[in-house]
Motif scaffolding. Sequence first.
Motif, PDB file in Angstrom:
ATOM      1  N   ARG A   1       0.820  -1.212   0.000  1.00  0.00           N
ATOM      2  CA  ARG A   1       0.000   0.000   0.000  1.00  0.00           C
ATOM      3  C   ARG A   1       0.858   1.268   0.000  1.00  0.00           C
ATOM      4  N   LEU A   2       2.066   1.174   0.476  1.00  0.00           N
ATOM      5  CA  LEU A   2       2.899   2.371   0.567  1.00  0.00           C
ATOM      6  C   LEU A   2       3.473   2.753  -0.804  1.00  0.00           C
ATOM      7  N   CYS A   3       4.004   1.775  -1.528  1.00  0.00           N
ATOM      8  CA  CYS A   3       4.596   2.067  -2.836  1.00  0.00           C
ATOM      9  C   CYS A   3       3.667   1.732  -3.996  1.00  0.00           C
ATOM     10  N   VAL A   4       2.486   1.218  -3.707  1.00  0.00           N
ATOM     11  CA  VAL A   4       1.465   0.848  -4.677  1.00  0.00           C
ATOM     12  C   VAL A   4       2.002  -0.194  -5.662  1.00  0.00           C
ATOM     13  N   GLY A   5       2.861  -1.096  -5.156  1.00  0.00           N
ATOM     14  CA  GLY A   5       3.340  -2.205  -5.961  1.00  0.00           C
ATOM     15  C   GLY A   5       4.581  -1.934  -6.781  1.00  0.00           C
ATOM     16  N   SER A   6       5.100  -0.719  -6.778  1.00  0.00           N
ATOM     17  CA  SER A   6       6.276  -0.413  -7.607  1.00  0.00           C
ATOM     18  C   SER A   6       7.587  -0.802  -6.928  1.00  0.00           C
ATOM     19  N   GLY A   7       7.595  -0.854  -5.614  1.00  0.00           N
ATOM     20  CA  GLY A   7       8.830  -1.168  -4.885  1.00  0.00           C
ATOM     21  C   GLY A   7       9.659   0.049  -4.586  1.00  0.00           C
ATOM     22  N   ASN A   8       9.299   1.205  -5.184  1.00  0.00           N
ATOM     23  CA  ASN A   8      10.028   2.460  -4.977  1.00  0.00           C
ATOM     24  C   ASN A   8       9.086   3.518  -4.428  1.00  0.00           C
ATOM     25  N   VAL A   9       9.656   4.396  -3.630  1.00  0.00           N
ATOM     26  CA  VAL A   9       8.890   5.509  -3.091  1.00  0.00           C
ATOM     27  C   VAL A   9       9.554   6.790  -3.566  1.00  0.00           C
ATOM     28  N   THR A  10       8.768   7.675  -4.138  1.00  0.00           N
ATOM     29  CA  THR A  10       9.288   8.949  -4.619  1.00  0.00           C
ATOM     30  C   THR A  10       8.912  10.022  -3.618  1.00  0.00           C
ATOM     31  N   VAL A  11       9.915  10.799  -3.178  1.00  0.00           N
ATOM     32  CA  VAL A  11       9.702  11.861  -2.200  1.00  0.00           C
ATOM     33  C   VAL A  11      10.104  13.184  -2.848  1.00  0.00           C
ATOM     34  N   GLU A  12       9.214  14.165  -2.802  1.00  0.00           N
ATOM     35  CA  GLU A  12       9.530  15.498  -3.317  1.00  0.00           C
ATOM     36  C   GLU A  12      10.183  16.285  -2.195  1.00  0.00           C
ATOM     37  N   LEU A  13      11.429  16.690  -2.419  1.00  0.00           N
ATOM     38  CA  LEU A  13      12.190  17.385  -1.394  1.00  0.00           C
ATOM     39  C   LEU A  13      11.946  18.885  -1.408  1.00  0.00           C
ATOM     40  N   GLY A  14      11.562  19.418  -2.452  1.00  0.00           N
ATOM     41  CA  GLY A  14      11.355  20.863  -2.575  1.00  0.00           C
ATOM     42  C   GLY A  14      12.278  21.416  -3.646  1.00  0.00           C
ATOM     43  N   GLY A  15      11.926  22.507  -4.228  1.00  0.00           N
ATOM     44  CA  GLY A  15      12.734  23.108  -5.289  1.00  0.00           C
ATOM     45  C   GLY A  15      12.759  22.244  -6.530  1.00  0.00           C
ATOM     46  N   GLY A  16      11.770  21.399  -6.684  1.00  0.00           N
ATOM     47  CA  GLY A  16      11.681  20.556  -7.867  1.00  0.00           C
ATOM     48  C   GLY A  16      12.506  19.287  -7.770  1.00  0.00           C
ATOM     49  N   GLU A  17      13.186  19.073  -6.642  1.00  0.00           N
ATOM     50  CA  GLU A  17      13.990  17.857  -6.489  1.00  0.00           C
ATOM     51  C   GLU A  17      13.112  16.696  -6.041  1.00  0.00           C
ATOM     52  N   LYS A  18      13.441  15.516  -6.537  1.00  0.00           N
ATOM     53  CA  LYS A  18      12.730  14.291  -6.148  1.00  0.00           C
ATOM     54  C   LYS A  18      13.764  13.246  -5.782  1.00  0.00           C
ATOM     55  N   GLU A  19      13.452  12.488  -4.766  1.00  0.00           N
ATOM     56  CA  GLU A  19      14.343  11.397  -4.368  1.00  0.00           C
ATOM     57  C   GLU A  19      13.575  10.090  -4.457  1.00  0.00           C
ATOM     58  N   VAL A  20      14.144   9.119  -5.116  1.00  0.00           N
ATOM     59  CA  VAL A  20      13.523   7.809  -5.268  1.00  0.00           C
ATOM     60  C   VAL A  20      14.328   6.835  -4.414  1.00  0.00           C
ATOM     61  N   SER A  21      13.613   6.091  -3.554  1.00  0.00           N
ATOM     62  CA  SER A  21      14.280   5.104  -2.690  1.00  0.00           C
ATOM     63  C   SER A  21      13.431   3.847  -2.613  1.00  0.00           C
ATOM     64  N   ASN A  22      14.070   2.786  -2.137  1.00  0.00           N
ATOM     65  CA  ASN A  22      13.326   1.532  -1.968  1.00  0.00           C
ATOM     66  C   ASN A  22      12.262   1.699  -0.884  1.00  0.00           C
ATOM     67  N   CYS A  23      11.154   1.037  -1.077  1.00  0.00           N
ATOM     68  CA  CYS A  23      10.052   1.082  -0.102  1.00  0.00           C
ATOM     69  C   CYS A  23      10.499   0.382   1.183  1.00  0.00           C
ATOM     70  N   ILE A  24      10.268   1.041   2.307  1.00  0.00           N
ATOM     71  CA  ILE A  24      10.667   0.445   3.581  1.00  0.00           C
ATOM     72  C   ILE A  24       9.631  -0.566   4.086  1.00  0.00           C
ATOM     73  N   ASN A  25       8.441  -0.531   3.520  1.00  0.00           N
ATOM     74  CA  ASN A  25       7.387  -1.453   3.946  1.00  0.00           C
ATOM     75  C   ASN A  25       7.585  -2.845   3.344  1.00  0.00           C
ATOM     76  N   CYS A  26       7.903  -2.905   2.051  1.00  0.00           N
ATOM     77  CA  CYS A  26       8.043  -4.191   1.360  1.00  0.00           C
ATOM     78  C   CYS A  26       9.480  -4.491   0.968  1.00  0.00           C
ATOM     79  N   ASP A  27      10.426  -3.660   1.373  1.00  0.00           N
ATOM     80  CA  ASP A  27      11.848  -3.800   1.029  1.00  0.00           C
ATOM     81  C   ASP A  27      12.080  -3.849  -0.475  1.00  0.00           C
ATOM     82  N   GLY A  28      11.277  -3.079  -1.220  1.00  0.00           N
ATOM     83  CA  GLY A  28      11.457  -2.973  -2.669  1.00  0.00           C
ATOM     84  C   GLY A  28      10.819  -4.090  -3.470  1.00  0.00           C
ATOM     85  N   ALA A  29      10.153  -5.019  -2.827  1.00  0.00           N
ATOM     86  CA  ALA A  29       9.549  -6.138  -3.567  1.00  0.00           C
ATOM     87  C   ALA A  29       8.255  -5.729  -4.263  1.00  0.00           C
ATOM     88  N   GLY A  30       7.545  -4.759  -3.714  1.00  0.00           N
ATOM     89  CA  GLY A  30       6.287  -4.310  -4.318  1.00  0.00           C
ATOM     90  C   GLY A  30       5.073  -5.095  -3.834  1.00  0.00           C
TER      91      GLY A  30
END
Length: 154
Positions: free
Chosen positions: A99-128
């Motif tokens: 439910r956190l990454c909606v099955g993609s395994g990655n979570v995208t976080v908008e940091l501000g100023g147009g920057e985005k950070e993509v990291s592995n989902c901590i809920n499913c450990d990137g499995a999706g």
Amino acid sequence: MPVSAPSLPRLQSPFIHRPINFTPSTFSARNLRSPATTYPRIKAELDPNTVVAISVGVASVALGIGIPVFYETQIDNSAKRENTQPCFPCNGTGAQKCRLCVGSGNVTVELGGGEKEVSNCINCDGAGSLTCTTCQGSGVQPRYLDRREFKDDD
């Protein structure tokens, strides 16, 4: 002057249909065994509250015994039948979409100023996906009583 014996008491009760007369001949062994001896009829008057109380007591005992017996027979009968119904939440796959990454395994976080950070989902450990919590990954829908864990409080 003749002396008469004192008269014996006459007992009356609202529960006895006719009063009992005690006479000296009543107590003789011959009269107690005689088929001609009549016994007083006892009247029992039950008010509605007493009838309700007795009915509730009987029903409570019946339910207290009947419900556990019913559950035991249902458990025994379900153990005899094969369960092939696919699990409803995971559609029989044994896994559910994270439910956190909606099955993609990655979570995208908008940091501000147009920057985005993509990291592995901590809920499913990137499995999706995660193991289905309803069927524990088997893909078979558990029966109602199989999902419950009965613990003895003793």
